[in-house]
Design an enzyme around this catalytic site. Structure first.
Site, PDB file in Angstrom:
ATOM      1  N   HIS A  30       0.817  -1.206   0.000  1.00 42.96           N
ATOM      2  CA  HIS A  30       0.000   0.000   0.000  1.00 42.96           C
ATOM      3  C   HIS A  30       0.854   1.261   0.000  1.00 42.96           C
ATOM      4  O   HIS A  30       1.927   1.311   0.605  1.00 42.96           O
ATOM      5  CB  HIS A  30      -0.953  -0.015   1.192  1.00 42.96           C
ATOM      6  CG  HIS A  30      -2.075  -0.995   1.037  1.00 42.96           C
ATOM      7  ND1 HIS A  30      -2.825  -1.452   2.094  1.00 42.96           N
ATOM      8  CD2 HIS A  30      -2.566  -1.619  -0.069  1.00 42.96           C
ATOM      9  CE1 HIS A  30      -3.733  -2.301   1.653  1.00 42.96           C
ATOM     10  NE2 HIS A  30      -3.590  -2.424   0.345  1.00 42.96           N
ATOM     11  N   ASP A  57       0.787   4.146   1.438  1.00 44.33           N
ATOM     12  CA  ASP A  57       1.205   4.816   2.665  1.00 44.33           C
ATOM     13  C   ASP A  57       2.298   4.041   3.395  1.00 44.33           C
ATOM     14  O   ASP A  57       2.763   4.474   4.456  1.00 44.33           O
ATOM     15  CB  ASP A  57       0.002   5.068   3.579  1.00 44.33           C
ATOM     16  CG  ASP A  57      -0.696   3.803   4.044  1.00 44.33           C
ATOM     17  OD1 ASP A  57      -0.756   2.828   3.272  1.00 44.33           O
ATOM     18  OD2 ASP A  57      -1.202   3.781   5.181  1.00 44.33           O
TER      19      ASP A  57
END
Length: 261
Positions: free
Chosen positions: A54, A56
């Site tokens: 992901h 982030d």
């Protein structure tokens, strides 16, 4: 060794571990706080550990490459900012003189891994678990199944009680609200909630947690217990079989949490 949670975005922590000269960083979704910490302490970036794909968690990797004096380790079966060194569960890696065991923990994503080390000193073993286990909660199931996530969480729950749980988000107070809805009579949960509120009121993180605490207060680690089974049945009686398995209870609790406000 100094362990530092670097705040990023709205509620992420990028974990920095250093020995006063060199550092490793876990899941640097944003390069800026990592670079600032390295500069402030005069540290060399000796390596990066990635748990899943992901943005982030990996978004700052490329911006940190020019400062990097070591490897980038990443899951074997997820799309990553190349080049990286790929890892499977059962592998081991060494950084800063510490040996990390790699654990497969699918559920949040299909190829999610975690890193566990017993070499990190008197404060206890270290677990970098990304978005699999949170304090009083667990990650959403974006790619994996309830059975996979339940098995992953049970493997983490079996680690030594003193293990420091370095998860990637400050979700603790939100998770505790749900945990109280599920398990309102739990005295350990009440005491831990009071401590967490005090820490946040003082501007301090609630993390890292401890495995020993999580196995007492985290509903997603306790799906074989009658109190959690009964709570799941009260919430969604028509969705559970007459004799629900721990995986059935986990799936019910996770669905409940998805819509909990």
């Amino acid at each position: 060794m100094t362990l530092t949670p670097l705040p990023a975005f709205d509620d992420n922590y990028l974990w920095l571990l250093d020995n006063g000269r060199e550092a490793l960083v876990v899941d640097p979704g944003d390069a800026a706080p990592v670079a600032a910490a390295l500069d402030a302490r005069g540290l060399t970036l000796a390596g990066i550990l990635l748990t899943h794909h992901h943005g982030d968690h990996v978004g700052g990797v490329d911006a940190l490459r020019s400062r990097l004096a070591g490897p980038i380790y990443a899951p074997a079966n997820e799309t990553m900012p190349e080049p990286v060194q790929r890892l499977h569960g059962g592998d081991t890696v060494e950084l800063l003189g510490l040996r990390f065991a790699v654990m497969d923990v699918p559920g949040h994503t299909a190829g999610h891994i975690a890193y566990f080390s017993t070499d990190a000193g008197q404060d206890g073993p270290l677990l970098f678990c990304g978005d699999t286990l949170f304090s009083a909660g667990c990650g959403r199931l974006f790619e994996g199944t309830p059975a996979q996530m339940h098995a992953s969480l049970q493997s983490l729950a079996a680690l030594p009680p003193e293990t420091r749980v370095c998860c990637a988000h400050e979700y603790t107070l939100s998770n505790l609200r749900f945990a109280h809805a599920v398990d309102p009579a739990n005295p350990d949960l009440a005491a831990y909630t009071a401590w967490c509120h005090a820490e946040r009121a003082a501007g301090r993180p609630t993390l890292p947690g401890r495995i020993g605490t999580e196995v007492r207060i985290n509903p997603f680690l306790r799906c074989s217990e009658p109190a959690l089974r009964d709570a799941a049945r009260r919430h969604a009686p028509l969705k559970l079989p007459a004799a629900p398995s721990p995986v059935d209870v986990f799936a019910s609790l996770r669905e409940w949490k998805n819509g909990f406000r």
